[in-house]
Design a protein around this motif. Structure first.
Motif, PDB file in Angstrom:
ATOM      1  N   VAL A 126    -132.998   2.909   8.016  1.00 27.30           N
ATOM      2  CA  VAL A 126    -133.494   4.167   8.581  1.00 27.30           C
ATOM      3  C   VAL A 126    -132.400   5.221   8.470  1.00 27.30           C
ATOM      4  O   VAL A 126    -131.239   4.958   8.800  1.00 27.30           O
ATOM      5  N   ILE A 127    -132.775   6.408   7.998  1.00 27.11           N
ATOM      6  CA  ILE A 127    -131.858   7.547   8.035  1.00 27.11           C
ATOM      7  C   ILE A 127    -132.512   8.663   8.840  1.00 27.11           C
ATOM      8  O   ILE A 127    -133.737   8.819   8.832  1.00 27.11           O
ATOM      9  N   ASP A 128    -131.679   9.433   9.534  1.00 25.35           N
ATOM     10  CA  ASP A 128    -132.179  10.500  10.399  1.00 25.35           C
ATOM     11  C   ASP A 128    -131.862  11.893   9.865  1.00 25.35           C
ATOM     12  O   ASP A 128    -132.557  12.856  10.194  1.00 25.35           O
ATOM     13  N   GLU A 129    -130.804  12.002   9.055  1.00 26.72           N
ATOM     14  CA  GLU A 129    -130.366  13.299   8.549  1.00 26.72           C
ATOM     15  C   GLU A 129    -130.313  13.272   7.025  1.00 26.72           C
ATOM     16  O   GLU A 129    -129.951  12.255   6.421  1.00 26.72           O
ATOM     17  N   ILE A 130    -130.653  14.391   6.411  1.00 24.03           N
ATOM     18  CA  ILE A 130    -130.646  14.482   4.957  1.00 24.03           C
ATOM     19  C   ILE A 130    -129.251  14.255   4.396  1.00 24.03           C
ATOM     20  O   ILE A 130    -129.078  13.797   3.257  1.00 24.03           O
ATOM     21  N   THR A 131    -128.219  14.537   5.199  1.00 23.28           N
ATOM     22  CA  THR A 131    -126.838  14.355   4.741  1.00 23.28           C
ATOM     23  C   THR A 131    -126.465  12.882   4.563  1.00 23.28           C
ATOM     24  O   THR A 131    -125.427  12.574   3.979  1.00 23.28           O
ATOM     25  N   GLN A 132    -127.308  11.977   5.075  1.00 21.77           N
ATOM     26  CA  GLN A 132    -127.023  10.550   4.930  1.00 21.77           C
ATOM     27  C   GLN A 132    -127.455  10.001   3.574  1.00 21.77           C
ATOM     28  O   GLN A 132    -127.150   8.855   3.249  1.00 21.77           O
ATOM     29  N   ALA A 133    -128.177  10.797   2.788  1.00 21.63           N
ATOM     30  CA  ALA A 133    -128.705  10.329   1.504  1.00 21.63           C
ATOM     31  C   ALA A 133    -128.243  11.236   0.373  1.00 21.63           C
ATOM     32  O   ALA A 133    -128.269  12.462   0.492  1.00 21.63           O
ATOM     33  N   THR A 134    -127.823  10.616  -0.706  1.00 16.76           N
ATOM     34  CA  THR A 134    -127.385  11.355  -1.887  1.00 16.76           C
ATOM     35  C   THR A 134    -128.052  10.761  -3.118  1.00 16.76           C
ATOM     36  O   THR A 134    -128.077   9.537  -3.287  1.00 16.76           O
ATOM     37  N   SER A 135    -128.611  11.608  -3.962  1.00 17.02           N
ATOM     38  CA  SER A 135    -129.168  11.149  -5.234  1.00 17.02           C
ATOM     39  C   SER A 135    -128.049  11.063  -6.263  1.00 17.02           C
ATOM     40  O   SER A 135    -127.262  12.006  -6.418  1.00 17.02           O
ATOM     41  N   LEU A 136    -127.965   9.921  -6.944  1.00 15.46           N
ATOM     42  CA  LEU A 136    -126.900   9.692  -7.914  1.00 15.46           C
ATOM     43  C   LEU A 136    -127.333  10.159  -9.300  1.00 15.46           C
ATOM     44  O   LEU A 136    -128.457   9.886  -9.738  1.00 15.46           O
ATOM     45  N   GLU A 137    -126.436  10.840  -9.980  1.00 14.44           N
ATOM     46  CA  GLU A 137    -126.741  11.303 -11.333  1.00 14.44           C
ATOM     47  C   GLU A 137    -126.628  10.174 -12.349  1.00 14.44           C
ATOM     48  O   GLU A 137    -127.375  10.125 -13.324  1.00 14.44           O
ATOM     49  N   SER A 138    -125.682   9.257 -12.118  1.00 11.62           N
ATOM     50  CA  SER A 138    -125.484   8.137 -13.040  1.00 11.62           C
ATOM     51  C   SER A 138    -126.027   6.853 -12.416  1.00 11.62           C
ATOM     52  O   SER A 138    -125.807   6.598 -11.223  1.00 11.62           O
ATOM     53  N   PRO A 139    -126.737   6.029 -13.180  1.00  7.60           N
ATOM     54  CA  PRO A 139    -127.273   4.768 -12.639  1.00  7.60           C
ATOM     55  C   PRO A 139    -126.163   3.864 -12.121  1.00  7.60           C
ATOM     56  O   PRO A 139    -125.111   3.733 -12.748  1.00  7.60           O
ATOM     57  N   ALA A 140    -126.400   3.246 -10.977  1.00  3.41           N
ATOM     58  CA  ALA A 140    -125.418   2.326 -10.400  1.00  3.41           C
ATOM     59  C   ALA A 140    -125.532   0.933 -11.011  1.00  3.41           C
ATOM     60  O   ALA A 140    -124.614   0.123 -10.882  1.00  3.41           O
ATOM     61  N   TRP A 141    -126.652   0.635 -11.642  1.00  8.85           N
ATOM     62  CA  TRP A 141    -126.887  -0.635 -12.333  1.00  8.85           C
ATOM     63  C   TRP A 141    -128.061  -0.431 -13.280  1.00  8.85           C
ATOM     64  O   TRP A 141    -128.672   0.640 -13.306  1.00  8.85           O
ATOM     65  N   ASP A 142    -128.359  -1.444 -14.076  1.00  9.97           N
ATOM     66  CA  ASP A 142    -129.492  -1.336 -14.988  1.00  9.97           C
ATOM     67  C   ASP A 142    -130.777  -1.131 -14.197  1.00  9.97           C
ATOM     68  O   ASP A 142    -130.924  -1.640 -13.076  1.00  9.97           O
ATOM     69  N   ARG A 143    -131.701  -0.403 -14.788  1.00 11.91           N
ATOM     70  CA  ARG A 143    -132.953  -0.126 -14.093  1.00 11.91           C
ATOM     71  C   ARG A 143    -133.707  -1.415 -13.775  1.00 11.91           C
ATOM     72  O   ARG A 143    -133.716  -2.362 -14.553  1.00 11.91           O
ATOM     73  N   ILE A 144    -134.349  -1.417 -12.618  1.00 13.10           N
ATOM     74  CA  ILE A 144    -135.069  -2.584 -12.118  1.00 13.10           C
ATOM     75  C   ILE A 144    -136.568  -2.321 -12.189  1.00 13.10           C
ATOM     76  O   ILE A 144    -137.033  -1.250 -11.801  1.00 13.10           O
ATOM     77  N   ASP A 145    -137.307  -3.298 -12.687  1.00 12.19           N
ATOM     78  CA  ASP A 145    -138.765  -3.207 -12.703  1.00 12.19           C
ATOM     79  C   ASP A 145    -139.285  -3.643 -11.334  1.00 12.19           C
ATOM     80  O   ASP A 145    -139.220  -4.827 -10.992  1.00 12.19           O
TER      81      ASP A 145
END
Length: 238
Positions: free
Chosen positions: A46-65
């Protein structure tokens, strides 16, 4: 409020955002100071504030199906751990319960939720809603065992139809013509001693362990071979 499933190579869980956070499917995100809470025994983020979430520009691992992402967990490890989503485990079917087949569920629409009660009726009664004219459903209950631990295995309509190779209507017709005991005998002949691989949700609590199956497949290992592997692993003398 927004919610959805998030996953990484180790598994998946539910994420609830009490803020204006709206990632797209396939986005990689980084969470900080997220809370962990339990819903129906399953740990959720659970997150309460938008500042707790960041969209990453580079993948952290291979894409998952997301349609085919299951984390392999041994049955004993699963039973001794906590509730987990998106797991795959193996075992041998050792029991098919007598209440497997066509059941009736409560059709009452819950006033505070966008869903029906759906609890199983017993003698035409719902434990919460009282006497009801039930809606038929297909459910198969079994016990899965790995030689050390066991778990209740529950197949709802879709996985049950695929496992049996029969539709719900065909099951109902078989029971109507041949009787419940004949149906159970056919399921037991098909299932008992069968080694299977199960994908689904493991619910672990003080009452025991239950595996809610999304799918069930043969694991390619017959019962005698599975028993031999257990004997070798635990050095049991015969």
């Amino acid at each position: 409020v927004r919610s959805g499933d998030v996953m990484d190579p180790t598994g998946r869980c539910r994420l609830t955002a009490w803020c204006d956070f709206d990632p797209k499917p396939g986005d990689f995100i980084h969470l900080t100071e997220a809370r962990v809470q339990s819903w129906q025994g399953s740990p959720d983020l659970v997150i309460d504030e938008i500042t707790q979430a960041t969209s990453l520009e580079s993948p952290a691992w291979d894409r998952i199906d997301p349609e085919d992402h299951w984390v392999d967990v041994g049955l004993t490890e699963l039973v001794e751990g906590g509730t987990r989503r998106g797991v795959r485990t193996n075992g041998t079917i050792v029991l098919v319960t007598g209440d497997s087949g066509i059941i009736e569920r409560c059709p009452v629409q819950l006033p505070d939720r966008n869903r029906k009660c759906r609890k199983r009726l017993r003698d035409g009664n719902c434990v919460d809603c009282g006497p009801q004219r039930g809606e038929e459903d297909l459910r198969i209950r079994m016990v899965l065992d790995d030689g050390v631990s066991n778990v209740s295995l529950l197949l709802s309509k879709d996985p049950a139809e695929k496992f049996l190779g029969m539709t719900q209507d065909e099951v109902a017709e078989t029971i109507s013509k041949e009787g419940q005991e004949a149906f159970l005998m056919s399921v037991r002949e098909k299932s008992l001693g069968r080694g299977v691989s199960v994908n689904g949700l493991a619910l672990i609590d003080d009452q025991g362990a239950m595996l809610l199956a999304d799918s069930v497949q043969d694991d390619g290992l017959d019962a005698s071979k599975a028993a031999e592997m257990v004997i070798q692993k635990w050095e049991v003398a015969m």
